[in-house]
Motif scaffolding. Structure first.
Motif, PDB file in Angstrom:
ATOM      1  N   LEU A  16       2.778 -32.939 -29.813  1.00 48.02           N
ATOM      2  CA  LEU A  16       2.988 -34.232 -30.383  1.00 48.02           C
ATOM      3  C   LEU A  16       2.101 -35.204 -29.847  1.00 48.02           C
ATOM      4  O   LEU A  16       1.542 -36.050 -30.544  1.00 48.02           O
ATOM      5  CB  LEU A  16       4.381 -34.604 -30.427  1.00 48.02           C
ATOM      6  N   GLY A  17       1.691 -35.241 -28.462  1.00 43.56           N
ATOM      7  CA  GLY A  17       1.020 -35.981 -27.809  1.00 43.56           C
ATOM      8  C   GLY A  17      -0.421 -35.862 -28.156  1.00 43.56           C
ATOM      9  O   GLY A  17      -1.110 -36.891 -28.323  1.00 43.56           O
ATOM     10  N   VAL A  18      -0.927 -34.729 -28.242  1.00 38.73           N
ATOM     11  CA  VAL A  18      -2.098 -34.518 -28.675  1.00 38.73           C
ATOM     12  C   VAL A  18      -2.514 -35.045 -29.976  1.00 38.73           C
ATOM     13  O   VAL A  18      -3.518 -35.654 -30.069  1.00 38.73           O
ATOM     14  CB  VAL A  18      -2.570 -33.100 -28.624  1.00 38.73           C
ATOM     15  N   TYR A  19      -1.527 -34.504 -30.916  1.00 30.60           N
ATOM     16  CA  TYR A  19      -1.752 -35.208 -32.413  1.00 30.60           C
ATOM     17  C   TYR A  19      -1.830 -36.664 -32.401  1.00 30.60           C
ATOM     18  O   TYR A  19      -2.700 -37.294 -32.954  1.00 30.60           O
ATOM     19  CB  TYR A  19      -0.303 -34.619 -33.142  1.00 30.60           C
ATOM     20  N   LEU A  20      -0.805 -37.416 -31.633  1.00 30.48           N
ATOM     21  CA  LEU A  20      -0.841 -38.806 -31.526  1.00 30.48           C
ATOM     22  C   LEU A  20      -1.994 -39.353 -31.074  1.00 30.48           C
ATOM     23  O   LEU A  20      -2.629 -40.296 -31.789  1.00 30.48           O
ATOM     24  CB  LEU A  20       0.475 -39.569 -31.186  1.00 30.48           C
ATOM     25  N   ASN A  21      -2.708 -38.810 -30.243  1.00 34.85           N
ATOM     26  CA  ASN A  21      -3.885 -39.089 -29.528  1.00 34.85           C
ATOM     27  C   ASN A  21      -4.926 -39.127 -30.304  1.00 34.85           C
ATOM     28  O   ASN A  21      -6.149 -39.764 -30.299  1.00 34.85           O
ATOM     29  CB  ASN A  21      -3.965 -38.551 -28.025  1.00 34.85           C
ATOM     30  N   ASP A  22      -4.963 -37.983 -30.971  1.00 34.23           N
ATOM     31  CA  ASP A  22      -6.096 -37.870 -32.095  1.00 34.23           C
ATOM     32  C   ASP A  22      -6.084 -38.733 -33.207  1.00 34.23           C
ATOM     33  O   ASP A  22      -7.040 -39.179 -33.548  1.00 34.23           O
ATOM     34  CB  ASP A  22      -6.073 -36.437 -32.708  1.00 34.23           C
ATOM     35  N   HIS A  23      -4.798 -39.023 -33.445  1.00 34.37           N
ATOM     36  CA  HIS A  23      -4.869 -40.385 -34.704  1.00 34.37           C
ATOM     37  C   HIS A  23      -5.205 -41.566 -33.804  1.00 34.37           C
ATOM     38  O   HIS A  23      -5.783 -42.265 -34.603  1.00 34.37           O
ATOM     39  CB  HIS A  23      -3.081 -40.511 -35.106  1.00 34.37           C
ATOM     40  N   LEU A  24      -4.859 -41.914 -32.696  1.00 30.69           N
ATOM     41  CA  LEU A  24      -5.309 -43.060 -31.968  1.00 30.69           C
ATOM     42  C   LEU A  24      -6.941 -43.155 -31.837  1.00 30.69           C
ATOM     43  O   LEU A  24      -7.532 -44.172 -32.290  1.00 30.69           O
ATOM     44  CB  LEU A  24      -4.806 -43.086 -30.396  1.00 30.69           C
ATOM     45  N   ALA A  25      -7.484 -41.964 -31.889  1.00 30.59           N
ATOM     46  CA  ALA A  25      -9.106 -41.961 -32.101  1.00 30.59           C
ATOM     47  C   ALA A  25      -9.403 -42.327 -33.362  1.00 30.59           C
ATOM     48  O   ALA A  25     -10.382 -43.201 -33.580  1.00 30.59           O
ATOM     49  CB  ALA A  25      -9.679 -40.594 -31.538  1.00 30.59           C
ATOM     50  N   GLY A  26      -8.800 -41.864 -34.596  1.00 31.02           N
ATOM     51  CA  GLY A  26      -9.199 -42.353 -35.854  1.00 31.02           C
ATOM     52  C   GLY A  26      -8.812 -43.602 -35.790  1.00 31.02           C
ATOM     53  O   GLY A  26      -9.407 -44.226 -36.702  1.00 31.02           O
ATOM     54  N   ALA A  27      -7.656 -44.261 -35.298  1.00 28.21           N
ATOM     55  CA  ALA A  27      -7.121 -45.634 -35.508  1.00 28.21           C
ATOM     56  C   ALA A  27      -8.175 -46.652 -34.990  1.00 28.21           C
ATOM     57  O   ALA A  27      -8.584 -47.522 -35.358  1.00 28.21           O
ATOM     58  CB  ALA A  27      -5.888 -45.856 -35.227  1.00 28.21           C
ATOM     59  N   THR A  28      -8.640 -46.001 -33.722  1.00 26.51           N
ATOM     60  CA  THR A  28      -9.653 -47.050 -33.083  1.00 26.51           C
ATOM     61  C   THR A  28     -10.994 -47.049 -34.068  1.00 26.51           C
ATOM     62  O   THR A  28     -11.563 -48.069 -34.320  1.00 26.51           O
ATOM     63  CB  THR A  28     -10.075 -46.266 -31.607  1.00 26.51           C
ATOM     64  N   GLY A  72       7.132 -41.724 -25.025  1.00 29.32           N
ATOM     65  CA  GLY A  72       6.426 -41.425 -23.779  1.00 29.32           C
ATOM     66  C   GLY A  72       5.411 -40.649 -23.763  1.00 29.32           C
ATOM     67  O   GLY A  72       5.106 -39.636 -22.526  1.00 29.32           O
ATOM     68  N   VAL A  73       4.375 -40.867 -24.701  1.00 34.67           N
ATOM     69  CA  VAL A  73       3.163 -40.239 -24.739  1.00 34.67           C
ATOM     70  C   VAL A  73       2.194 -41.156 -24.188  1.00 34.67           C
ATOM     71  O   VAL A  73       1.957 -42.227 -24.783  1.00 34.67           O
ATOM     72  CB  VAL A  73       2.939 -39.838 -26.412  1.00 34.67           C
ATOM     73  N   ARG A  74       1.410 -40.812 -23.325  1.00 36.53           N
ATOM     74  CA  ARG A  74       0.392 -41.604 -22.731  1.00 36.53           C
ATOM     75  C   ARG A  74      -0.779 -41.541 -23.474  1.00 36.53           C
ATOM     76  O   ARG A  74      -1.385 -40.583 -24.018  1.00 36.53           O
ATOM     77  CB  ARG A  74      -0.019 -40.971 -21.379  1.00 36.53           C
ATOM     78  N   PRO A  75      -1.457 -42.774 -23.855  1.00 40.00           N
ATOM     79  CA  PRO A  75      -2.883 -42.787 -24.619  1.00 40.00           C
ATOM     80  C   PRO A  75      -3.743 -42.140 -23.713  1.00 40.00           C
ATOM     81  O   PRO A  75      -4.021 -42.628 -22.420  1.00 40.00           O
ATOM     82  CB  PRO A  75      -2.741 -44.191 -24.865  1.00 40.00           C
ATOM     83  N   ARG A  76      -4.617 -41.565 -24.341  1.00 43.10           N
ATOM     84  CA  ARG A  76      -5.590 -40.965 -23.652  1.00 43.10           C
ATOM     85  C   ARG A  76      -7.199 -41.777 -24.012  1.00 43.10           C
ATOM     86  O   ARG A  76      -7.520 -41.775 -25.151  1.00 43.10           O
ATOM     87  CB  ARG A  76      -6.036 -39.420 -24.312  1.00 43.10           C
ATOM     88  N   ARG A  77      -7.400 -42.676 -22.973  1.00 42.99           N
ATOM     89  CA  ARG A  77      -8.471 -43.391 -23.245  1.00 42.99           C
ATOM     90  C   ARG A  77      -9.785 -42.777 -23.467  1.00 42.99           C
ATOM     91  O   ARG A  77     -10.591 -43.426 -24.354  1.00 42.99           O
ATOM     92  CB  ARG A  77      -8.947 -44.091 -21.944  1.00 42.99           C
ATOM     93  N   TYR A  78     -10.216 -41.545 -23.283  1.00 46.16           N
ATOM     94  CA  TYR A  78     -11.242 -40.815 -23.770  1.00 46.16           C
ATOM     95  C   TYR A  78     -11.392 -40.566 -25.346  1.00 46.16           C
ATOM     96  O   TYR A  78     -12.282 -40.686 -26.018  1.00 46.16           O
ATOM     97  CB  TYR A  78     -11.522 -39.502 -22.907  1.00 46.16           C
TER      98      TYR A  78
END
Length: 171
Positions: A16-28, A72-78
């Protein structure tokens, strides 16, 4: 030989953390693209619609970050950085124009933004589907985000059809 004992729930939370961070990349990427499109638009009414969409897409990105924090999912800046960089790289299109925007630029950017909004809607749907298993996921908030993504998609579809008439020949 010992079997590797892994907690399936822990694995799913990690995914779920990986999934949400992938969506964060798309949202950015989507936030940056929408803002740039709004600034580049020369027609006042369309620019106003794009500014509204850009503001909503930025709010949706902030909502995603709120959801990540709640889970509790940390955003991955990269990953967010990769989304930002991908938007910048997307500006380098072979559209037969060197110093000014081609009509194709706006058409392709509308298509890219529409794809992004559909991907975002799929993400909200996925979270809504698993919300029963996560007390920190607010179903009503996810429903609202999903409704807004549908509205954004409809607006982008309308703008896309208008742009097609300007960018592509009818015959």
């Amino acid at each position: 030989m010992t079997a590797c004992l892994r907690d399936p729930r822990s694995d799913r939370l990690s995914l779920l953390g990986v999934y949400l961070n992938d969506h964060l990349a798309g949202a950015t990427l989507g936030t940056e693209l929408a803002r740039r499109m709004a600034k580049a638009e020369r027609h006042a009414a369309t620019a106003q619609e794009l500014r509204r969409l850009a503001a909503e897409i930025a709010e949706d990105r902030a909502s995603l970050l709120d959801i990540m924090r709640a889970l509790g999912v940390r955003p991955r800046r990269y990953k967010a950085g990769a989304g930002w960089l991908a938007e910048k790289a997307g500006r380098l299109k072979g559209n037969r124009q060197l110093v000014r925007r081609s009509p194709l630029s706006s058409l392709l950017e509308l298509e890219m933004l529409r794809i992004g909004v559909e991907g975002k809607a799929l993400g909200w749907r996925a979270l809504r589907e698993v919300a029963d298993g996560h007390e920190r996921l607010d179903k009503r908030r996810l429903d609202g985000l999903l409704d807004r993504a549908r509205d954004q998609g409809a607006t982008l579809e309308r703008l896309h059809l208008q742009r097609v008439a300007h960018a592509l020949p009818a015959s």
